[in-house]
Design an enzyme around this catalytic site. Structure first.
Site, PDB file in Angstrom:
ATOM      1  N   GLU A  99       0.512  -1.306   0.012  1.00 24.50           N
ATOM      2  CA  GLU A  99       0.150  -0.083   0.076  1.00 24.50           C
ATOM      3  C   GLU A  99       0.933   1.293   0.108  1.00 24.50           C
ATOM      4  O   GLU A  99       0.629   2.317  -0.785  1.00 24.50           O
ATOM      5  CB  GLU A  99      -0.901  -0.112   1.171  1.00 24.50           C
ATOM      6  CG  GLU A  99      -1.738   1.408   1.250  1.00 24.50           C
ATOM      7  CD  GLU A  99      -2.884   1.160   2.401  1.00 24.50           C
ATOM      8  OE1 GLU A  99      -2.729   0.625   3.167  1.00 24.50           O
ATOM      9  OE2 GLU A  99      -3.670   2.465   2.524  1.00 24.50           O
ATOM     10  N   ASP A 119      -0.770  -4.857   3.154  1.00 22.95           N
ATOM     11  CA  ASP A 119      -1.145  -3.826   3.674  1.00 22.95           C
ATOM     12  C   ASP A 119      -0.511  -3.859   5.294  1.00 22.95           C
ATOM     13  O   ASP A 119      -0.698  -4.639   6.074  1.00 22.95           O
ATOM     14  CB  ASP A 119      -2.590  -3.898   3.878  1.00 22.95           C
ATOM     15  CG  ASP A 119      -3.402  -2.530   4.171  1.00 22.95           C
ATOM     16  OD1 ASP A 119      -2.549  -1.621   4.685  1.00 22.95           O
ATOM     17  OD2 ASP A 119      -4.645  -2.352   4.021  1.00 22.95           O
TER      18      ASP A 119
HETATM   19 MG   LIG Z   1      -3.062   0.273   5.255  1.00 27.21          MG
END
Ligand SMILES: [Mg+2]
Length: 300
Positions: A99, A119
């Site tokens: 991300e 993430d």
């Molecule tokens: Mg994030």
């Protein structure tokens, strides 16, 4: 059966070989080249979760990304660097979609190469407010297929793991979706965020109203896509729908919820596409199809 075959080979060659249990298990894992990556992933994810939990004890400096409600902290960036550098050292030929790397200009393109979709903090707004659903989410794809997924909800200390075809687990215990088929008896998850486009904002609120008036038992917004998917995976919720998320929000949880017996479809009810930015997850096909029928799609 694999152990028997290995021992037969050893005996046939009449070699005085002594194998420890560990070596034997390693030989068994040779037929699953990605298991070693998954074991390493669990180890790295635990380390990342520790960094996040330590950061929650200190002052948090918040920065903005694309809008006043799209937040990032130094911890997001630090944890992503930790995860990618650890994996790159061990698997230098693998690809990454992270991300914060994408936010810094790296491409978000899924290829056939073994790819780690990361993430570092799923639920940054929760992290900023110390709302306790904050997770590290990692999905691993080969030829664009998800091979395994790990979601570590680090404040709760819940490690969700799933290897394709081998089931889903939370802290080592098997998990399963509720199996609920009746939407009027279900608890539905979605996320409510500010949307710049007034038309999108109106549709998002109209969708919530539509679902509530079916009626369902309730709607909840825990604030982390990966955790939401795992809540459906372990039967604590029956469905989750969302538009506007990214592959790094979905990859880890998609493995967990599929292996727990859940259904994942596109918001239209068609096949799920990891790169599409939208999904419906449900405990049964009946509920997934009903949500697809009820809600209005919008592109984000
Ligand atoms: Mg994030």
């Amino acid at each position: 059966k694999k152990i028997q075959i290995i021992w037969l080979i050893v005996l046939k060659n009449k070699q005085a070989v002594s194998l420890s249990l560990f070596e034997l298990l390693s030989l068994c894992n040779m037929s699953d080249p990605w298991q070693e990556c998954m074991d390493f992933c669990v180890e790295v994810t635990k380390r990342a979760g520790k960094v996040i939990c330590e950061a929650l004890q200190k002052d948090i400096t918040v920065m903005q990304k694309s809008s006043p409600v799209d937040l990032v902290t130094e911890t997001d960036q630090k944890v992503e660097r930790l995860i990618i550098s650890s994996i790159k050292e061990k698997y230098p030929t693998h690809s990454f979609i992270g991300e914060e790397s994408v936010a810094a200009g790296a491409p978000s393109v899924l290829t056939d190469n073994p790819t780690w979709i990361i993430d570092p903090i799923d639920g940054t707004t929760n992290f900023v407010h110390r709302f306790p659903f904050v997770s590290v989410s990692i999905g691993f794809t080969v030829k664009k297929e998800i091979e395994f997924g790990i979601v570590y909800s680090c404040v709760e200390d819940k490690m969700y793991t799933a290897r394709k075809g081998k089931g889903a687990f939370c802290n080592g215990d098997p998990i399963k979706v509720s199996g609920q088929e009746d939407i009027s008896k279900s608890l539905v998850l979605t996320e409510m965020g500010f949307k710049e486009d007034p038309e999108h904002f109106k549709r998002m609120l109209a969708n919530i109203r539509t679902i509530l008036t079916i009626p369902v038992h309730g709607i909840r917004s825990p604030g982390s896509t990966a955790v939401n998917m795992c809540l459906v995976a372990c039967g604590s919720a029956d469905a989750y729908y969302h538009m506007g998320i990214h592959c790094w929000d979905m990859a880890g949880g998609a493995a967990v919820v599929s292996e727990a017996g859940g259904v994942i479809v596109d918001i239209s009810g068609g096949p799920f596409d990891l790169m599409s930015r939208r999904l419906i997850v449900a405990s049964s096909r009946a509920i997934a199809e009903r949500i697809a029928k009820e809600i209005t799609q919008f592109d984000v």
